[in-house]
Motif scaffolding. Sequence first.
Motif, PDB file in Angstrom:
ATOM      1  N   SER A 195       0.853  -1.193   0.000  1.00 22.15           N
ATOM      2  CA  SER A 195       0.000   0.000   0.000  1.00 22.15           C
ATOM      3  C   SER A 195       0.885   1.238   0.000  1.00 22.15           C
ATOM      4  CB  SER A 195      -0.911  -0.005   1.227  1.00 22.15           C
ATOM      5  OG  SER A 195      -1.729  -1.164   1.236  1.00 22.15           O
ATOM      6  N   ALA A 196       0.746   2.074  -1.016  1.00 21.66           N
ATOM      7  CA  ALA A 196       1.695   3.166  -1.246  1.00 21.66           C
ATOM      8  C   ALA A 196       1.713   4.186  -0.106  1.00 21.66           C
ATOM      9  CB  ALA A 196       1.381   3.858  -2.569  1.00 21.66           C
ATOM     10  N   LEU A 197       0.543   4.697   0.283  1.00 21.08           N
ATOM     11  CA  LEU A 197       0.496   5.760   1.283  1.00 21.08           C
ATOM     12  C   LEU A 197       0.995   5.285   2.637  1.00 21.08           C
ATOM     13  CD1 LEU A 197      -0.274   8.606   2.200  1.00 21.08           C
ATOM     14  CD2 LEU A 197      -2.603   7.758   2.622  1.00 21.08           C
ATOM     15  N   GLU A 198       0.446   4.165   3.114  1.00 19.91           N
ATOM     16  CA  GLU A 198       0.846   3.652   4.423  1.00 19.91           C
ATOM     17  C   GLU A 198       2.330   3.286   4.449  1.00 19.91           C
ATOM     18  OE1 GLU A 198      -3.575   2.692   4.052  1.00 19.91           O
ATOM     19  OE2 GLU A 198      -1.803   2.727   2.751  1.00 19.91           O
ATOM     20  N   SER A 199       2.807   2.672   3.363  1.00 18.10           N
ATOM     21  CA  SER A 199       4.216   2.279   3.314  1.00 18.10           C
ATOM     22  C   SER A 199       5.125   3.497   3.392  1.00 18.10           C
ATOM     23  CB  SER A 199       4.506   1.486   2.038  1.00 18.10           C
ATOM     24  OG  SER A 199       3.816   0.256   2.045  1.00 18.10           O
ATOM     25  N   LYS A 200       4.746   4.567   2.692  1.00 13.93           N
ATOM     26  CA  LYS A 200       5.545   5.797   2.731  1.00 13.93           C
ATOM     27  C   LYS A 200       5.569   6.389   4.132  1.00 13.93           C
ATOM     28  CE  LYS A 200       5.901  10.402   0.633  1.00 13.93           C
ATOM     29  NZ  LYS A 200       5.289  11.364  -0.326  1.00 13.93           N
ATOM     30  N   GLN A 201       4.399   6.423   4.775  1.00 12.83           N
ATOM     31  CA  GLN A 201       4.316   6.988   6.125  1.00 12.83           C
ATOM     32  C   GLN A 201       5.125   6.159   7.119  1.00 12.83           C
ATOM     33  OE1 GLN A 201       0.064   6.959   6.580  1.00 12.83           O
ATOM     34  NE2 GLN A 201      -0.198   9.020   5.730  1.00 12.83           N
ATOM     35  N   VAL A 202       4.991   4.835   7.028  1.00 17.06           N
ATOM     36  CA  VAL A 202       5.708   3.954   7.957  1.00 17.06           C
ATOM     37  C   VAL A 202       7.210   4.046   7.715  1.00 17.06           C
ATOM     38  CG1 VAL A 202       6.086   1.543   8.618  1.00 17.06           C
ATOM     39  CG2 VAL A 202       3.749   2.401   8.292  1.00 17.06           C
ATOM     40  N   GLN A 203       7.617   4.115   6.454  1.00 14.98           N
ATOM     41  CA  GLN A 203       9.047   4.216   6.143  1.00 14.98           C
ATOM     42  C   GLN A 203       9.636   5.514   6.696  1.00 14.98           C
ATOM     43  OE1 GLN A 203      10.010   4.000   1.939  1.00 14.98           O
ATOM     44  NE2 GLN A 203      11.995   3.075   2.397  1.00 14.98           N
ATOM     45  N   GLN A 204       8.892   6.603   6.608  1.00 16.14           N
ATOM     46  CA  GLN A 204       9.370   7.871   7.163  1.00 16.14           C
ATOM     47  C   GLN A 204       9.540   7.780   8.675  1.00 16.14           C
ATOM     48  OE1 GLN A 204       6.365  10.537   5.609  1.00 16.14           O
ATOM     49  NE2 GLN A 204       7.577  11.054   3.798  1.00 16.14           N
ATOM     50  N   LEU A 205       8.588   7.108   9.334  1.00 16.97           N
ATOM     51  CA  LEU A 205       8.703   6.922  10.782  1.00 16.97           C
ATOM     52  C   LEU A 205       9.873   6.004  11.125  1.00 16.97           C
ATOM     53  CD1 LEU A 205       4.898   6.622  11.510  1.00 16.97           C
ATOM     54  CD2 LEU A 205       6.403   8.317  12.565  1.00 16.97           C
ATOM     55  N   ALA A 206      10.072   4.978  10.308  1.00 13.94           N
ATOM     56  CA  ALA A 206      11.206   4.081  10.532  1.00 13.94           C
ATOM     57  C   ALA A 206      12.522   4.850  10.445  1.00 13.94           C
ATOM     58  CB  ALA A 206      11.184   2.938   9.514  1.00 13.94           C
ATOM     59  N   ASN A 207      12.622   5.723   9.461  1.00 13.31           N
ATOM     60  CA  ASN A 207      13.832   6.532   9.317  1.00 13.31           C
ATOM     61  C   ASN A 207      14.022   7.448  10.523  1.00 13.31           C
ATOM     62  OD1 ASN A 207      14.309   5.378   6.819  1.00 13.31           O
ATOM     63  ND2 ASN A 207      13.383   7.054   5.668  1.00 13.31           N
ATOM     64  N   GLU A 208      12.911   8.030  10.970  1.00 11.55           N
ATOM     65  CA  GLU A 208      12.977   8.968  12.101  1.00 11.55           C
ATOM     66  C   GLU A 208      13.469   8.279  13.372  1.00 11.55           C
ATOM     67  OE1 GLU A 208       9.912  11.836  14.659  1.00 11.55           O
ATOM     68  OE2 GLU A 208       9.313  11.056  12.692  1.00 11.55           O
ATOM     69  N   PHE A 209      13.041   7.029  13.565  1.00 16.86           N
ATOM     70  CA  PHE A 209      13.383   6.325  14.798  1.00 16.86           C
ATOM     71  C   PHE A 209      14.471   5.269  14.602  1.00 16.86           C
ATOM     72  CE2 PHE A 209       9.221   8.145  15.612  1.00 16.86           C
ATOM     73  CZ  PHE A 209       9.402   8.678  16.885  1.00 16.86           C
ATOM     74  N   ASN A 210      15.128   5.324  13.418  1.00 15.04           N
ATOM     75  CA  ASN A 210      16.265   4.441  13.141  1.00 15.04           C
ATOM     76  C   ASN A 210      15.884   2.965  13.259  1.00 15.04           C
ATOM     77  OD1 ASN A 210      18.947   3.992  12.380  1.00 15.04           O
ATOM     78  ND2 ASN A 210      19.637   3.867  14.506  1.00 15.04           N
ATOM     79  N   LEU A 211      14.796   2.598  12.582  1.00 14.21           N
ATOM     80  CA  LEU A 211      14.287   1.230  12.616  1.00 14.21           C
ATOM     81  C   LEU A 211      14.481   0.558  11.261  1.00 14.21           C
ATOM     82  CD1 LEU A 211      10.880   1.962  14.399  1.00 14.21           C
ATOM     83  CD2 LEU A 211      13.004   1.176  15.473  1.00 14.21           C
ATOM     84  N   TYR A 212      14.580  -0.774  11.274  1.00 13.85           N
ATOM     85  CA  TYR A 212      14.635  -1.537  10.034  1.00 13.85           C
ATOM     86  C   TYR A 212      13.270  -1.548   9.353  1.00 13.85           C
ATOM     87  CZ  TYR A 212      19.057  -3.454  11.761  1.00 13.85           C
ATOM     88  OH  TYR A 212      20.326  -3.599  12.231  1.00 13.85           O
ATOM     89  N   ASN A 213      13.285  -1.637   8.007  1.00 14.32           N
ATOM     90  CA  ASN A 213      12.066  -1.852   7.224  1.00 14.32           C
ATOM     91  C   ASN A 213      11.987  -3.323   6.840  1.00 14.32           C
ATOM     92  OD1 ASN A 213      11.172   1.041   6.691  1.00 14.32           O
ATOM     93  ND2 ASN A 213      13.259   1.113   5.883  1.00 14.32           N
ATOM     94  N   THR A 214      10.785  -3.911   6.966  1.00 16.37           N
ATOM     95  CA  THR A 214      10.593  -5.283   6.506  1.00 16.37           C
ATOM     96  C   THR A 214       9.373  -5.342   5.595  1.00 16.37           C
ATOM     97  OG1 THR A 214       9.080  -6.173   8.192  1.00 16.37           O
ATOM     98  CG2 THR A 214      11.412  -6.001   8.788  1.00 16.37           C
ATOM     99  N   CYS A 215       9.142  -6.505   5.019  1.00 13.78           N
ATOM    100  CA  CYS A 215       7.980  -6.693   4.138  1.00 13.78           C
ATOM    101  C   CYS A 215       7.438  -8.105   4.315  1.00 13.78           C
ATOM    102  CB  CYS A 215       8.365  -6.464   2.675  1.00 13.78           C
ATOM    103  SG  CYS A 215       9.464  -7.738   1.985  1.00 13.78           S
ATOM    104  N   GLY A 216       6.154  -8.281   4.053  1.00 13.98           N
ATOM    105  CA  GLY A 216       5.547  -9.608   4.153  1.00 13.98           C
ATOM    106  C   GLY A 216       4.144  -9.631   3.604  1.00 13.98           C
ATOM    107  N   THR A 217       3.740 -10.786   3.111  1.00 13.82           N
ATOM    108  CA  THR A 217       2.388 -10.932   2.562  1.00 13.82           C
ATOM    109  C   THR A 217       1.347 -11.233   3.630  1.00 13.82           C
ATOM    110  OG1 THR A 217       2.822 -13.278   2.145  1.00 13.82           O
ATOM    111  CG2 THR A 217       3.199 -11.744   0.309  1.00 13.82           C
ATOM    112  N   ASP A 218       1.783 -11.693   4.806  1.00 10.12           N
ATOM    113  CA  ASP A 218       0.852 -12.113   5.864  1.00 10.12           C
ATOM    114  C   ASP A 218      -0.077 -13.204   5.328  1.00 10.12           C
ATOM    115  OD1 ASP A 218      -0.396 -12.249   8.304  1.00 10.12           O
ATOM    116  OD2 ASP A 218      -1.403 -10.317   8.158  1.00 10.12           O
ATOM    117  N   THR A 219       0.502 -14.140   4.586  1.00 17.35           N
ATOM    118  CA  THR A 219      -0.281 -15.197   3.934  1.00 17.35           C
ATOM    119  C   THR A 219      -1.008 -16.071   4.954  1.00 17.35           C
ATOM    120  OG1 THR A 219       1.100 -15.287   1.961  1.00 17.35           O
ATOM    121  CG2 THR A 219      -0.098 -17.300   2.549  1.00 17.35           C
TER     122      THR A 219
END
Length: 228
Positions: A195-219
């Motif tokens: 999801s483009a919007l949520e992913s962008k927002q979460v990635q910005q927060l990850a950068n702000e708090f020095n966190l890793y980014n991950t991905c998954g399908t939640d299959t």
Amino acid sequence: MVVNFARTSTSRELLKEVFQNIDAQSCPRCFNFHMHTVHSDGRLQPAALMEQAIAIGLKGFAITDHHSINGYQAAQTWLEDWKWNNPGANSPHLWSGVEINATCLNVEVHILGYAFEPEHPSIKRYLQRKIATGEDYQIANVIAAIHNAGGLAVLAHPARYRRSHFDLIPAAAEAGIDGVETFYAYNNPNPWRASALESKQVQQLANEFNLYNTCGTDTHGLSLLQRL
């Protein structure tokens, strides 16, 4: 019992390197760090999941059943057999994984644990196929248990809870979280795409708090390329 902490450390460091390079195109055909089997609320047998992972060409992944590592252990056995029967073939890296319920800012969230030592005493209380209670249900204690077992802790699908990800991610970071599931398909699109919007927002927060980014399908269904 002798616990091989050296192997766990190597596995964790490798996973950190992978997380540092995850982007919106990583999932679902290169990496996938969120999937379920019949050992929690998924429909895939571990063997069927592994067959798909090989067919897709995944480079690395984790099975994250709820409060259970039975699916991971069955998959690990399958993978060792496969490597024995396919010498020289490129084999994916399977990390230990689990999804643990916890409370953060008075709402229930899900914490993904990776690359931990499955036999470590600190993690065992969370592998009983049921949600923990009392102090064990607090996010900081869940994260500490994963860390004590040599693993990394990630906040699953941060934009799917009753509190905003703008509140939850800072709180999780304060509690010691290592990363966030940045690239996630909130509306179950077909084909899968983050999801483009949520992913962008979460990635910005990850950068702000020095966190890793991950991905998954939640299959939860029968295809590793979809959630349901």
